[in-house]
Design an enzyme around this catalytic site. Structure first.
Site, PDB file in Angstrom:
ATOM      1  N   ASP A   1     -14.091  -1.833   2.658  1.00 55.76           N
ATOM      2  CA  ASP A   1     -13.184  -2.468   4.195  1.00 55.76           C
ATOM      3  C   ASP A   1     -14.037  -2.123   5.116  1.00 55.76           C
ATOM      4  O   ASP A   1     -14.193  -2.151   5.590  1.00 55.76           O
ATOM      5  CB  ASP A   1     -12.090  -1.527   3.389  1.00 55.76           C
ATOM      6  CG  ASP A   1     -11.037  -1.431   4.866  1.00 55.76           C
ATOM      7  OD1 ASP A   1     -11.098  -2.248   5.837  1.00 55.76           O
ATOM      8  OD2 ASP A   1     -10.107  -0.450   5.209  1.00 55.76           O
TER       9      ASP A   1
ATOM     10  N   GLU B   1     -11.126   0.872  -3.704  1.00 57.77           N
ATOM     11  CA  GLU B   1     -11.267  -0.001  -1.786  1.00 57.77           C
ATOM     12  C   GLU B   1     -12.543   1.240  -1.211  1.00 57.77           C
ATOM     13  O   GLU B   1     -11.455   2.755  -1.533  1.00 57.77           O
ATOM     14  CB  GLU B   1     -10.307  -0.080  -1.260  1.00 57.77           C
ATOM     15  CG  GLU B   1     -10.781  -0.672   0.030  1.00 57.77           C
ATOM     16  CD  GLU B   1      -8.830  -0.795   0.476  1.00 57.77           C
ATOM     17  OE1 GLU B   1      -8.050  -1.411  -0.320  1.00 57.77           O
ATOM     18  OE2 GLU B   1      -8.927  -1.244   1.381  1.00 57.77           O
TER      19      GLU B   1
ATOM     20  N   LYS C   1      -1.329  -0.446  -3.775  1.00 57.40           N
ATOM     21  CA  LYS C   1      -2.724  -0.076  -3.576  1.00 57.40           C
ATOM     22  C   LYS C   1      -1.858   1.061  -3.714  1.00 57.40           C
ATOM     23  O   LYS C   1      -1.313   2.001  -3.126  1.00 57.40           O
ATOM     24  CB  LYS C   1      -3.261  -0.984  -3.221  1.00 57.40           C
ATOM     25  CG  LYS C   1      -3.972   0.146  -1.768  1.00 57.40           C
ATOM     26  CD  LYS C   1      -4.732  -1.002  -1.015  1.00 57.40           C
ATOM     27  CE  LYS C   1      -4.821   0.209   0.540  1.00 57.40           C
ATOM     28  NZ  LYS C   1      -5.749  -1.070   1.578  1.00 57.40           N
TER      29      LYS C   1
ATOM     30  N   GLY D   1      -4.312  -4.633   6.037  1.00 61.17           N
ATOM     31  CA  GLY D   1      -2.987  -3.973   6.750  1.00 61.17           C
ATOM     32  C   GLY D   1      -3.575  -3.057   7.754  1.00 61.17           C
ATOM     33  O   GLY D   1      -3.797  -2.419   7.059  1.00 61.17           O
TER      34      GLY D   1
ATOM     35  N   SER E   1       0.586  -0.704   0.551  1.00 64.27           N
ATOM     36  CA  SER E   1      -0.428  -0.215   0.158  1.00 64.27           C
ATOM     37  C   SER E   1       1.293   1.498  -0.235  1.00 64.27           C
ATOM     38  O   SER E   1       1.734   1.045   1.108  1.00 64.27           O
ATOM     39  CB  SER E   1      -0.652  -0.113   0.667  1.00 64.27           C
ATOM     40  OG  SER E   1      -1.308   1.114   1.648  1.00 64.27           O
TER      41      SER E   1
ATOM     42  N   LYS F   1     -10.279  -7.850   7.111  1.00 65.09           N
ATOM     43  CA  LYS F   1      -8.736  -7.675   8.728  1.00 65.09           C
ATOM     44  C   LYS F   1      -9.603  -7.413   9.846  1.00 65.09           C
ATOM     45  O   LYS F   1     -10.945  -7.149  10.145  1.00 65.09           O
ATOM     46  CB  LYS F   1      -9.114  -6.280   8.838  1.00 65.09           C
ATOM     47  CG  LYS F   1      -8.253  -5.083   7.865  1.00 65.09           C
ATOM     48  CD  LYS F   1      -8.335  -3.001   7.856  1.00 65.09           C
ATOM     49  CE  LYS F   1      -7.390  -2.970   6.797  1.00 65.09           C
ATOM     50  NZ  LYS F   1      -8.076  -1.308   6.997  1.00 65.09           N
TER      51      LYS F   1
ATOM     52  N   LYS G   1      -2.589   5.057  -2.079  1.00 66.77           N
ATOM     53  CA  LYS G   1      -4.008   6.311  -1.492  1.00 66.77           C
ATOM     54  C   LYS G   1      -4.094   6.927  -2.585  1.00 66.77           C
ATOM     55  O   LYS G   1      -3.658   7.706  -3.399  1.00 66.77           O
ATOM     56  CB  LYS G   1      -3.216   6.541  -0.364  1.00 66.77           C
ATOM     57  CG  LYS G   1      -3.173   5.157   0.593  1.00 66.77           C
ATOM     58  CD  LYS G   1      -4.613   4.517   1.262  1.00 66.77           C
ATOM     59  CE  LYS G   1      -4.050   3.559   2.623  1.00 66.77           C
ATOM     60  NZ  LYS G   1      -5.879   3.264   3.095  1.00 66.77           N
TER      61      LYS G   1
ATOM     62  N   ASP H   1      -7.275   3.324  -2.923  1.00 68.75           N
ATOM     63  CA  ASP H   1      -7.853   2.924  -1.438  1.00 68.75           C
ATOM     64  C   ASP H   1      -8.296   4.856  -1.499  1.00 68.75           C
ATOM     65  O   ASP H   1      -7.274   5.264  -0.961  1.00 68.75           O
ATOM     66  CB  ASP H   1      -7.411   2.534  -0.612  1.00 68.75           C
ATOM     67  CG  ASP H   1      -8.071   2.283   1.328  1.00 68.75           C
ATOM     68  OD1 ASP H   1      -8.932   2.275   1.346  1.00 68.75           O
ATOM     69  OD2 ASP H   1      -7.612   1.973   1.818  1.00 68.75           O
TER      70      ASP H   1
HETATM   71  O1  NPG Z   1       0.127  -2.833   4.246  1.00 68.20           O
HETATM   72  O2  NPG Z   1      -0.701  -2.912   6.691  1.00 68.20           O
HETATM   73  C1  NPG Z   1      -0.324  -2.030   5.345  1.00 68.20           C
HETATM   74  C2  NPG Z   1      -1.215  -0.738   5.554  1.00 68.20           C
HETATM   75  C3  NPG Z   1      -2.219  -1.131   4.629  1.00 68.20           C
HETATM   76  O3  NPG Z   1      -3.183   1.142   3.361  1.00 68.20           O
HETATM   77  C4  NPG Z   1      -2.733   0.468   4.705  1.00 68.20           C
HETATM   78  N1  NPG Z   1      -4.181  -0.132   5.776  1.00 68.20           N
HETATM   79  O4  NPG Z   1      -7.466   1.658   5.020  1.00 68.20           O
HETATM   80  O5  NPG Z   1      -6.497  -0.227   4.841  1.00 68.20           O
HETATM   81  C5  NPG Z   1      -6.241   0.809   4.924  1.00 68.20           C
HETATM   82  C6  NPG Z   1      -4.262   1.724   5.843  1.00 68.20           C
HETATM   83  C7  NPG Z   1      -4.168   1.781   7.008  1.00 68.20           C
HETATM   84  C8  NPG Z   1      -3.237   2.334   7.683  1.00 68.20           C
HETATM   85  C9  NPG Z   1      -5.799   2.082   8.083  1.00 68.20           C
HETATM   86  C10 NPG Z   1      -2.920   2.950   8.257  1.00 68.20           C
HETATM   87  C11 NPG Z   1      -5.452   2.435   9.020  1.00 68.20           C
HETATM   88  C12 NPG Z   1      -3.913   2.707   9.273  1.00 68.20           C
END
Ligand code: NPG
Length: 370
Positions: free
Chosen positions: A240, A215, A162, A292, A136, A264, A164, A190
């Site tokens: 999500d 997402e 992915k 994640g 990500s 998750k 953001k 996302d």
């Molecule tokens: O690889 O663990 C990882 C991060 C994946 O983008 C990711 N997590 O929205 O899914 C999400 C995001 C996230 C990051 C959510 C930080 C909350 C805090």
């Protein structure tokens, strides 16, 4: 397991690079680990709540208080012999707080499985020895910086990217990455709930980039908005934040609010509920993938076990330890040809390295079972 005491560990773990999303920037993880000590085994669980309630309503200080003041007393009342399958039912009268509940259940599940000598992957019904790793990529300071970051991750071997996105950082960065890396790159985006239905025409401009999915474009509670948006986009919608449990997953799928689900365990109250969601999606041939939350090796090990189930047909946000931390609290997870090996040892198959745990620890609270 027959529990004797619970230890709540708080760790400060700086991220190797700041991680910017539509809701904020993470520079360091304030990690809460739950250690459950039993007569025959010790179990570990990680709470995925962040330091601020920006991804969802939970946050780590709140989860810590929730576990201490509301969840553990209910488990104590149920007696010292406790099984992971019973935790959800015992805690059900407490509304919400999925991440806090999930951390306790994960620790007890790990302790149960270590005592039984069974790995989490095999107990959940895992079928893979290794899982495909995606990465990500946060919102960057510029498009060239984003392209550089993506190139670095592809050099590392990640099999899916992915990005953001947020209003003002969507069509252009996606176009640049697609153009630079070509049509074969597995690419998804996302939004972390940053858009409204009024942005539908704008989001449809992403359709031409052949994305695997978009997402969580809209707000957590807006299932009907997602269903309307799905009818206006070619890009499949994946949810999500909205999917807080199996009942919501069924509702979202029935309404056409999504056609792919990010699972998750922390968001849905634990690995047992996560498996229920996997199973119901698998029955309906709905693809799922493992999300994640910048986990340490403790949460990552459990996520990788979950991602070994047959319905996880898309690469997850299950990256290697060094994508997040200079030094993980467990032995690091390393990428092998774009995959992470599924731990085979009892329980989650990994544990904190005592000296590293001590060095990273900011507080430690021992709670005897009473
Ligand atoms: O690889 O663990 C990882 C991060 C994946 O983008 C990711 N997590 O929205 O899914 C999400 C995001 C996230 C990051 C959510 C930080 C909350 C805090």
């Amino acid at each position: 397991m027959r529990v004797r005491r619970v230890v709540l560990h708080r760790l400060a773990m700086p991220l190797v690079t700041p991680f910017r999303t539509s809701f904020g920037t993470e520079t360091s993880r304030d990690v809460l680990l739950v250690e459950v000590e039993g007569a025959d085994s010790i179990g570990w669980g990680e709470c995925v709540a962040m330091s601020e309630p920006l991804y969802s309503s939970e946050y780590v200080e709140g989860a810590h208080a929730m576990i201490r003041s509301h969840l553990l007393p209910r488990l104590f009342a149920a007696g010292p012999d406790i099984k992971a399958e019973d935790v959800g039912g015992i805690l059900a009268e407490v509304k919400g707080h999925q991440m806090a509940k999930a951390a306790i259940e994960a620790a007890i599940l790990d302790g149960d499985l270590r005592a039984a000598g069974l790995s989490l992957s095999s107990s959940l019904g895992g079928v893979r020895e290794r899982v495909a790793a995606g990465v990500s990529v946060g919102i960057a300071t510029s498009i060239p910086a984003l392209v550089d970051a993506v190139g670095g991750y592809l050099d590392d071997g990640y099999v899916r990217i992915k990005l953001k996105i947020e209003p003002g950082w969507d069509v252009e960065p996606v176009a640049a990455v697609r153009e630079h890396f070509g049509p074969d790159l597995s690419l998804q985006v996302d939004a972390n709930a940053a858009y409204t239905l009024a942005d539908a025409a704008h989001l449809a401009r992403l359709d031409r980039f052949g994305l695997l999915l978009i997402e969580q474009p809209l707000a957590e509670h807006d299932l009907s908005g997602h269903a309307s948006l799905a009818r206006r986009l070619k890009t499949p919608i994946c949810l999500d934040e909205s999917i807080t449990g199996a009942a919501v997953a069924v509702d979202a799928l029935d309404r056409g609010a999504c056609s792919i689900v990010n699972i998750k365990a922390g968001r849905v109250g634990g690995y047992i509920e996560a498996k229920v969601i996997h199973d119901l999606c698998f029955e309906r041939a709905v693809p799922v993938w493992c999300g994640g939350m910048l986990e340490t090796g403790i949460g990552r090990a459990a996520n990788v076990a979950l991602a070994s189930l047959p319905g996880f047909s898309l690469p997850g946000d299950t990256s290697a330890s060094k994508r997040y931390f200079q030094r993980d609290v467990t032995e690091p997870f390393e990428l092998e040809s774009g995959h992470l090996a599924v731990p085979t040892g009892p329980g989650i198959g990994v544990a904190p390295i005592p000296e590293v745990l001590e060095e990273l620890t900011t507080s430690r609270e021992e709670i005897p079972w009473r």
